[in-house]
Enzyme design. Sequence first.
Site, mmCIF file in Angstrom:
data_model
loop_
_atom_site.group_PDB
_atom_site.id
_atom_site.type_symbol
_atom_site.label_atom_id
_atom_site.label_comp_id
_atom_site.label_asym_id
_atom_site.label_seq_id
_atom_site.Cartn_x
_atom_site.Cartn_y
_atom_site.Cartn_z
ATOM 1 N N GLU A 76 59.532 10.310 34.418
ATOM 2 C CA GLU A 76 60.520 9.373 35.391
ATOM 3 C C GLU A 76 60.692 9.474 36.774
ATOM 4 O OE1 GLU A 76 64.708 9.323 34.039
ATOM 5 O OE2 GLU A 76 65.068 7.673 35.122
ATOM 6 N N ASP A 77 60.878 10.581 38.034
ATOM 7 C CA ASP A 77 60.124 10.123 38.629
ATOM 8 C C ASP A 77 59.364 10.170 39.685
ATOM 9 O OD1 ASP A 77 63.471 9.085 38.715
ATOM 10 O OD2 ASP A 77 63.842 11.598 39.720
#
Length: 729
Positions: A76-77
């Site tokens: 996700e990051d």
Amino acid sequence: MMRQYELVEKVKHYAPDADEDRLNRAYVFAMQAHGNQKRASGAPYFTHPLEVAGILTDLRADDITIVAAILHDTIEDTGTTREDIERLFGDQIAQLVDGLTKLNKLDLVSKKAAQAENLRKLLLAVAQDVRVLLVKLADRLHNMRTLGHVPPEKRARIAEETLEIYAPLAGRIGMQDMREELEDIAFCVLMPEAYAMVQKRLADLRARAGGAIETITGDVKARLQAHGLAGEIKGREKRPYSIWRKMERKALSFEQLSDIYAFRVIVADEAACYQALGVIHQAWRFVPGRFKDYISTPKQNDYRSLHTTVIGPKHQRVELQIRTSRMDEIAEFGIAAHAAYKDLTKDGEKGAASGPYAWLRRTIEVLVTGDNPEEFWEHTKLELFQDQVFCFTPKGFLIALPRGAIPLDFAYAVHTGVGDNAVGCRINGQSASLIGELHNGDEVEILVTEGQTPPLTWEGLVKTGRARGAIRKATREAARKHFLDLGRKVLDRTFASAGKTYSEEKVLAALPRFARKTLEDLWVSLGEGQIESKDVLRALFPDHREEAPKPAPEPGKGWFGLSGAERLKFRVPGQDGLDALPIRGQAKNEAVRFNPHGGALPGDRIVGILTPGEGITIYPIQSRALIAFDDSPERWLDVRWEVDEHNRQRFGARIRACVINEPGVLAAFARVIADNDANIFHMDMRPLTADLHEMVIDLEVWNLKHLNAILSELRVQPTVTSLERVIDA
Ligand code: MN
């Protein structure tokens, strides 16, 4: 920040077989991937996944869970992809991290409809690998612990979601400590005044009662020792949120609350649990109605313990939980204390009542139903699950359906082909009907046979739009195919009897004249009778004249000159006394009749229905008329044929045929029937389309075998498009 070697050592401490190399690689990989990213607090981002992993080592989660925790935010990051994770750490971990990434996008306190769907997705992810939930809860716990750095509006939303969804989930799977910590932080964020009030009262009480916990602990310990029982006593104050909830639920003031303290007595084995209970009940008066034996009857999440409340040494209520250290471990760690989840892979074939899937099924069942629904639903929005029923395929995949759904819905949810070809099912290993209601946790196996068409009546029975749509589509397609085959046959016959042949190319060229786009459309229209086959013949052979015109039919007598014969009867004399048939199993004086709407033939399985004062009526077992007697089993008589071979009689049977309208059809029918020594005593016919006629013929035959022989011979007639026996006229 936890060092790399500290993490590895912690895991190795309780899991000596852990893959050390993989843990090290995950640590380095995540640290590099998150690089210079910062948390809202300003701390390096990597501290977060590391703390999450730390929470899970306290729960003694397996090393795969720990690795997934370290990597849980990389997709996700950071620029990391699922493929990267799969390549470096394998499919199982990739799937976990991918699942967690998807869960992060779910908004669980959004609008109701979206929320239900999101909760469903959450459950699906959990069902695939329950470790997703462990990491997710640990992730949430760390985020809650660091919530102070998040902007206030966002803070409230996260706290709300925690209180409504994640805390109850943690409790449901038996992780009570995590549940309480999540609740307390959320409580503090959402209701700061109430939180402060409870905290202050607790402090006052502590000052007043001064060491109540120590006193009681020592007292209980001494009494147990006097009876030769070694045990560990842990006393604690109840948590602010649980106190607050109790005050709210029971509308009590803090002063009225009696059981602020809870004690846990840990003894060696099960027998010692009951002995300790006896000792405690002898020493202090117990509060009636508060004793619960969860050892002999564990809760659904495997929680086991004895619960009791006594009036303690200082005349206050004391709540006690008595259990073994193994029971305590399960009570504290819940799911994480089970070894079973480590064997859970989605390829597992083990179904049935044992194996990891049984455990997973139970867990899901616990999540969605639970044995104490009020407590669970009261403070959670998970009641949305009450509209749903969760079932499993034999391979352990979860299928969520609306409540009231039937196995057919399940079949269509698995795959349209499975639904279309469904012929039966097994639920939890037992043969079951396709249209009964499904229950939570059912394992459903659909039995299929290729080439089925679902009956249109099923459309009204299914609960899901998907199944309904699929049934409609399948029946529509089956009807189209039927008409298509029919149209093709009709066209072939028409050309053959005109002595012509046709190529598909030529017919294609003529399509615009019939306003049809494809050859299939034309065949269907021919089958449905919207287009007449002779028009197609004329279109392709404009010069074609019928060479030897049939004798001009007299008006109204077009079809073989027999259209006036709709009521024609081929009567054979001497056919009385059908009711004189000896049928075993009946009282001699009961009159016997045959169902006037569908005769039974010797060879048919038959049932007698008794009508008091009137007698017995005989029905073939497949007669729909019998449905009317479903509720009166006392009227059903077991009857059997007993035909006299020397005094043979004929019996009535009705058949229905759909035939291509061409000369000679009726003659061919009559010949077959006559050649087979049967009589026609009544016949109806009516045009279905210009090319097709329906004939209903009442025959007199010897028995079922006789009728079947006639039917087989009629079926091979080239003009016959369908032929069946009619049981219920
Ligand atoms: Mn996270």
